[in-house]
Design a protein around this motif. Structure first.
Motif, PDB file in Angstrom:
ATOM      1  N   VAL A 288      32.357 -42.668 -33.501  1.00  7.38           N
ATOM      2  CA  VAL A 288      31.970 -41.967 -34.726  1.00  7.38           C
ATOM      3  C   VAL A 288      32.570 -40.567 -34.743  1.00  7.38           C
ATOM      4  O   VAL A 288      33.082 -40.099 -35.766  1.00  7.38           O
ATOM      5  N   TYR A 289      32.540 -39.893 -33.610  1.00  6.16           N
ATOM      6  CA  TYR A 289      33.110 -38.540 -33.539  1.00  6.16           C
ATOM      7  C   TYR A 289      34.614 -38.572 -33.809  1.00  6.16           C
ATOM      8  O   TYR A 289      35.143 -37.721 -34.535  1.00  6.16           O
ATOM      9  N   LEU A 290      35.318 -39.566 -33.238  1.00  5.69           N
ATOM     10  CA  LEU A 290      36.765 -39.654 -33.465  1.00  5.69           C
ATOM     11  C   LEU A 290      37.079 -39.866 -34.941  1.00  5.69           C
ATOM     12  O   LEU A 290      38.006 -39.245 -35.486  1.00  5.69           O
ATOM     13  N   VAL A 291      36.317 -40.752 -35.599  1.00  2.58           N
ATOM     14  CA  VAL A 291      36.557 -41.011 -37.025  1.00  2.58           C
ATOM     15  C   VAL A 291      36.333 -39.752 -37.846  1.00  2.58           C
ATOM     16  O   VAL A 291      37.147 -39.393 -38.717  1.00  2.58           O
ATOM     17  N   MET A 292      35.263 -39.028 -37.578  1.00  6.09           N
ATOM     18  CA  MET A 292      34.956 -37.822 -38.350  1.00  6.09           C
ATOM     19  C   MET A 292      35.918 -36.689 -38.039  1.00  6.09           C
ATOM     20  O   MET A 292      36.278 -35.898 -38.922  1.00  6.09           O
ATOM     21  N   ALA A 293      36.360 -36.594 -36.786  1.00  2.00           N
ATOM     22  CA  ALA A 293      37.318 -35.542 -36.438  1.00  2.00           C
ATOM     23  C   ALA A 293      38.627 -35.726 -37.183  1.00  2.00           C
ATOM     24  O   ALA A 293      39.235 -34.758 -37.665  1.00  2.00           O
ATOM     25  N   SER A 294      39.069 -36.979 -37.322  1.00  5.25           N
ATOM     26  CA  SER A 294      40.304 -37.230 -38.071  1.00  5.25           C
ATOM     27  C   SER A 294      40.099 -37.043 -39.569  1.00  5.25           C
ATOM     28  O   SER A 294      41.029 -36.666 -40.287  1.00  5.25           O
ATOM     29  N   THR A 295      38.889 -37.279 -40.054  1.00  2.00           N
ATOM     30  CA  THR A 295      38.614 -37.120 -41.484  1.00  2.00           C
ATOM     31  C   THR A 295      38.514 -35.648 -41.878  1.00  2.00           C
ATOM     32  O   THR A 295      39.129 -35.210 -42.856  1.00  2.00           O
TER      33      THR A 295
END
Length: 648
Positions: A487-494
């Motif tokens: 979840v953190y990786l997805v939000m960091a890229s977003t």
């Protein structure tokens, strides 16, 4: 994938989440229409404004469900199909929300209604009424006192952590199917007719009971319960099967079982074990495995533990696998005596076997049947211990000899069966639970083992559902950590930021407050079902925070000061956040209130997700804006000349 109760449960769970993307997109388009834009322009701008947030929220939810596919143990068996179902359905809903919904909105009829845009003072969004005005005042207080807001949230989280200690734990909820069975055991050597008579006496209590629809008995065998179910045949074993008239009434099942337990306690030398058919191949709830190569030591240590285990509240139907077998005569040959008489042990043993058990030299054919013709000594010559001692064998010189001349014969009992677990001889003490959770009883079991250490050469460990629960919980903890990381990786890229995803993840511990409160209010123990719900919440509860933070960042890029951007963004997203939360919770309501087969598996999941989502949403709308003000962050904005500028 197969269509089963868990994949259907995934569809029920997904109904609320599937419309979340469409709600956010449609609300954004509707707001653009309220600002005076035309149908096509409102559809394009509204969908574009939230496309990033909707995509990110869907990817975070899918990222949470995918690790569940690789969970080991019973949890993986239960929720693998659900994870696939929800992941594929959410992916399809994202495609529909970003394509079909804007297209349908652009084709909508009716005259464009121009209304005055919301004032910068921040009037509540249309349609929220009193709730919107109340939220506006509460938000203003929270933004003026952000540290106090964070402190209150921290206290709520701390109370939730303390409350976890009050929750009971179990592997899986007890599933009631409206039927159960009783394994009955009489002393070894009991004739099957006597076993059947006892079972019939016990079954008489069911004949006039209106709660019982059907009952039947079987003497001479029993179905051993647990993960390795098998049919054991012996004359002193039996089983009673009971089917209730109302299969959805667990209370009636408990009362009938208690009635039979009380009756069985009055029958001398009768041992009973109650069990239920299950959806899954689960081991016995309580098992203590004792390992030793010495059978006598296994038996003595196991029997020493039995009185201590009977003192533990909640343990019922305690039994041991190390049971004495039927009476037997043991022949011990004197090798030196045999040698002096010119005999060998093999020949004498075969002679003895022929005299007692007999041989089958031929068969008698009768139509399509063949009947053995067995030749052996008459029954009166092999009936007692003295008869066996006086059996005649032929000496080397042809003279008759009595068996007692070359062997000692004594009566004994051997073990009914010898278990081997992990390539070692083992005895198994097993029991069922009643009135207490598995986790509560485990602590008492460990205390008993500490107070009664095994002798040298003997080891003891806990098995059964205790072992399965530890394996499943360990695997689910890993899935939870992996879900948070994805979840953190997805939000960091977003968000193109390492700080904003951390702000969003604060909604996860806020959800724990609701989970603990819901479990305590509904008296729901922590099981793998609840744990799966917590893993799912990681992907679900962050969606509201993603939509909120993304809107605030867009307002800051447009030139608004940080405080004003937070205040306006929170009010703009109040309506879609509340709508998506309500649709998900209402979609879970049938699961929480469901009855019938499999309801015990679905209800804890619905309680966990719904309570966690409600509390997390309410706290997110206040805590996340306050935390955003306190955390230093930068947003890239385009200047009128087209260059990028970082706003602190």
């Amino acid at each position: 994938l197969s269509l089963n109760i868990m994949s259907l449960g995934g569809l029920t769970l997904g109904i609320g989440m599937l419309v979340d993307n469409a709600i956010v997109v449609l609300e954004s388009i509707h707001r653009k229409r309220e600002e005076g834009l035309g149908l096509v322009r409102a559809a394009v701008d509204g969908a574009s404004e939230v496309a990033g947030a909707v995509t990110a929220s869907t990817l975070t939810t899918v990222a949470v469900f995918l690790p569940i596919i690789f969970v080991e143990g019973i949890a993986g068996q239960l929720f693998g199909d659900m994870a696939w179902t929800v992941s594929l359905a959410l992916s399809a809903s994202l495609l529909v929300a970003l394509t079909l919904i804007p297209m349908a909105s652009a084709l909508g009829g009716g005259k464009s209604k121009e209304i005055e845009a919301q004032k910068e003072s921040g009037a509540a969004p249309a349609g929220m009424g009193l709730f919107g005005r109340t939220y506006g005042r509460l938000l203003q207080i929270a933004l003026e006192r952000p540290w106090a807001t964070i402190l209150l949230a921290t206290v709520a989280f701390a109370l939730a952590v303390v409350g976890i200690r009050s929750l009971e734990t179990e592997l899986i909820p007890d599933i009631s199917e409206g039927e159960f069975y009783i394994e009955a055991k009489m002393p070894e050597g009991t004739a099957v007719s006597e076993t059947d008579r006892v079972l019939q006496t016990l079954g008489e209590k069911l004949a006039d009971d209106e709660r019982v629809a059907l009952s039947y008995t079987a003497a001479g065998s029993r179905l051993v319960s647990g993960g390795n179910s098998m049919n054991t045949k012996a004359e002193h074993y039996g089983q009673i099967n009971v089917v209730l008239a109302d299969r959805k009434d667990p209370r009636a099942e408990e009362l009938v079982a208690e009635k039979l337990r009380a009756k069985a306690a009055l029958i001398p030398e009768l041992e009973t074990t109650f069990g239920k058919p299950t959806y899954f191949s689960l081991k016995t709830p309580i098992e203590i495995l004792i390992f030793s190569e010495d059978l006598q030591t296994l038996d003595s240590f196991g029997r020493r533990l039995v009185p201590e285990l009977t003192k533990i509240r909640g343990l019922v139907d305690l039994r041991t696998s190390f049971e004495e077998g039927n009476p037997e005569y043991r022949v011990i040959f004197d090798r030196s005596r045999l040698a002096s008489l010119g005999l060998d042990m093999r020949t004498v043993a075969e002679t003895l076997r022929t005299r007692v058990l007999g041989t089958v030299p031929t068969r008698f054919r009768e139509e399509d049947r063949q009947i053995d013709i067995r030749v052996r000594n008459e029954e009166e010559e092999r009936q007692s211990l003295n008869d066996i001692r006086n059996l005649i064998i032929q000496g080397a010189d042809g003279r008759p000899l009595r068996l007692l001349t070359v062997a000692a014969i004594r009566q004994d009992r051997g073990p009914a069966e010898i278990h081997r677990i992990q390539q070692q001889r083992a005895a198994v003490l097993s029991a069922d639970l009643e009135g207490r959770s598995l986790g509560a009883v485990v602590e008492d079991l460990r205390r008993v083992l500490r107070e009664n250490p095994p002798p040298p050469g003997v080891t003891a460990e806990l098995g059964g559902q205790i072992e399965e629960m530890e394996l499943s919980f360990s695997s689910l903890r890993f899935a939870l950590i992996l879900a948070v990381f994805l979840v953190y990786l997805v939000m960091a890229s977003t968000f193109e930021s390492f700080i904003h995803p951390l702000i969003v993840l604060i909604s996860v511990p806020l959800a724990l407050v609701g989970v603990v409160a819901g479990l305590l209010l509904t008296h729901t123990p922590v099981s793998i079902i609840v744990f799966i719900g917590v893993v799912m919440l990681v992907g679900i509860v962050v969606n509201n925070a993603i939509v909120l933070i993304d809107t605030v960042n867009q307002l800051r890029r447009s030139g608004l000061e940080k405080m004003e951007a937070v205040r306006r963004g929170a009010r703009l997203r109040l309506r879609p956040i509340m709508m998506t939360t309500l649709t998900t919770v209402l979609g879970l309501l049938p699961m929480a209130l469901s009855v019938g087969e499999g309801a015990e598996l679905r209800a804890p999941l619905a309680v966990t997700v719904s309570f966690g989502l409600i509390v997390s949403t309410l706290l997110t709308l206040v805590v996340i804006p306050a935390l955003y003000l306190l955390v230093p962050s930068q947003v890239r904005a385009l200047t009128p000349e087209g260059a990028e500028e970082e706003l602190s």
